[in-house]
Write an enzyme that holds these catalytic residues in place. Structure first.
Site, PDB file in Angstrom:
ATOM      1  N   LYS A  93     -17.813  18.067 -15.004  1.00  8.23           N
ATOM      2  CA  LYS A  93     -18.331  19.477 -14.848  1.00  8.23           C
ATOM      3  C   LYS A  93     -17.396  20.235 -13.730  1.00  8.23           C
ATOM      4  CE  LYS A  93     -22.781  18.046 -16.433  1.00  8.23           C
ATOM      5  NZ  LYS A  93     -22.457  16.443 -16.742  1.00  8.23           N
ATOM      6  N   ARG A  94     -15.958  20.022 -13.624  1.00 13.91           N
ATOM      7  CA  ARG A  94     -15.350  20.607 -12.671  1.00 13.91           C
ATOM      8  C   ARG A  94     -15.324  22.106 -12.928  1.00 13.91           C
ATOM      9  NH1 ARG A  94     -15.777  16.175  -9.520  1.00 13.91           N
ATOM     10  NH2 ARG A  94     -14.067  14.800  -9.911  1.00 13.91           N
TER      11      ARG A  94
END
Length: 272
Positions: A93-94
């Site tokens: 979930k960058r």
């Protein structure tokens, strides 16, 4: 092959659109395994070995490895290197400004060598571009997540009446999918949103968490998420498979559960 081609080829070979999420919680692992990085590695490796012919992908969640520091990172590197066949989606979930995103993308695709990664669109397209330019790798953009708090922001209405999650889906389709390597994360706990996103993005991969422990209904989800020709939906299940048994036969129990889920997904596809 591109990531999308790899997923579809694996799904055909294994007759499966099941994705197993590798979210190892040490206190829930079999009691004979140590609650450390080596125990997490042994646990996940055994699950992968037992189910690799029943899934279209594996999705390790980076947080459960980072929690052990350097030893956990090493365990994740080794786990990805195992590569029993199905592609690996790094659930990270960058999402950050350009230079930081560049470093995150290098870590995901060049250091860890993941086949795909989950990314957060909140900072906009320039935060996604370092990932998207890896045209042979996949990028799953958070769209409508399965957690209850997703309503706080993702359901907000824009001036034209669209919910924010639908605007994200359309932006992914029109602006961010230039290499055909973009997918969307849409939670099974929101079947109406899945239907809307699939209608807006008929040819994109959907990664669908929320079946099982989070309460999403499998049949409803498959009907909403499946595309017309090829399903293009990756039904992610984690806890139901991982913790099917806490004894020494945990891997066999995980396989039995994965087989049941794969067959249930296929039955739902046939019935739609």
């Amino acid at each position: 092959m591109t990531f999308r081609e790899t997923v579809c080829a694996t799904a055909r070979r294994n007759r499966s659109w099941l994705c197993i999420g590798l979210d190892p919680e040490p206190m829930r692992m079999p009691v004979h395994l140590p609650a450390d990085a080596e125990g997490v590695y042994a646990f996940c490796a055994a699950i992968m070995d037992a189910t690799s012919d029943l899934v279209c992908a594996f999705k390790p969640n980076i947080a459960f490895f980072e929690a052990f520091g350097a030893a956990g990172w090493s365990a994740l590197e080794r786990l990805i290197r195992l590569r029993p066949g199905p592609p690996i989606i790094l659930d990270a979930k960058r999402g950050d400004i350009g230079s930081t995103a560049e470093a995150y993308a290098r870590a995901a695709f060049e250091v860890l060598d993941a086949d795909a990664v989950t990314v957060n669109p909140y900072l906009g397209g320039d935060a996604l571009e370092p990932f998207l330019r890896h045209s042979q790798r996949g990028c799953f953009i958070l769209c409508k997540t399965s957690n209850p708090g997703s309503h706080d922001l993702q359901d907000m209405r824009l001036a034209d009446g669209r919910p924010l999650y639908l605007a994200v889906a359309e932006m992914a389709r029109d602006r961010w999918n230039m290499h055909g390597n973009t997918g969307l994360v849409v939670g099974a706990t929101h079947p109406t949103a899945i239907t809307e996103v699939r209608r807006a993005c008929p040819d994109m991969l959907l990664l669908v968490p929320g079946i099982g422990a989070q309460g999403g209904d499998l049949d409803t989800t498959v009907r909403a998420a499946a595309a017309v020709d090829e399903p293009l939906m990756m039904i992610n299940v984690s806890r139901t498979v991982l913790y099917a048994d806490r004894g020494t036969n945990f891997a066999a129990a995980a396989r039995t559960t994965a087989l049941r889920l794969r067959d249930a997904i296929n039955a739902a596809l046939m019935a739609r």
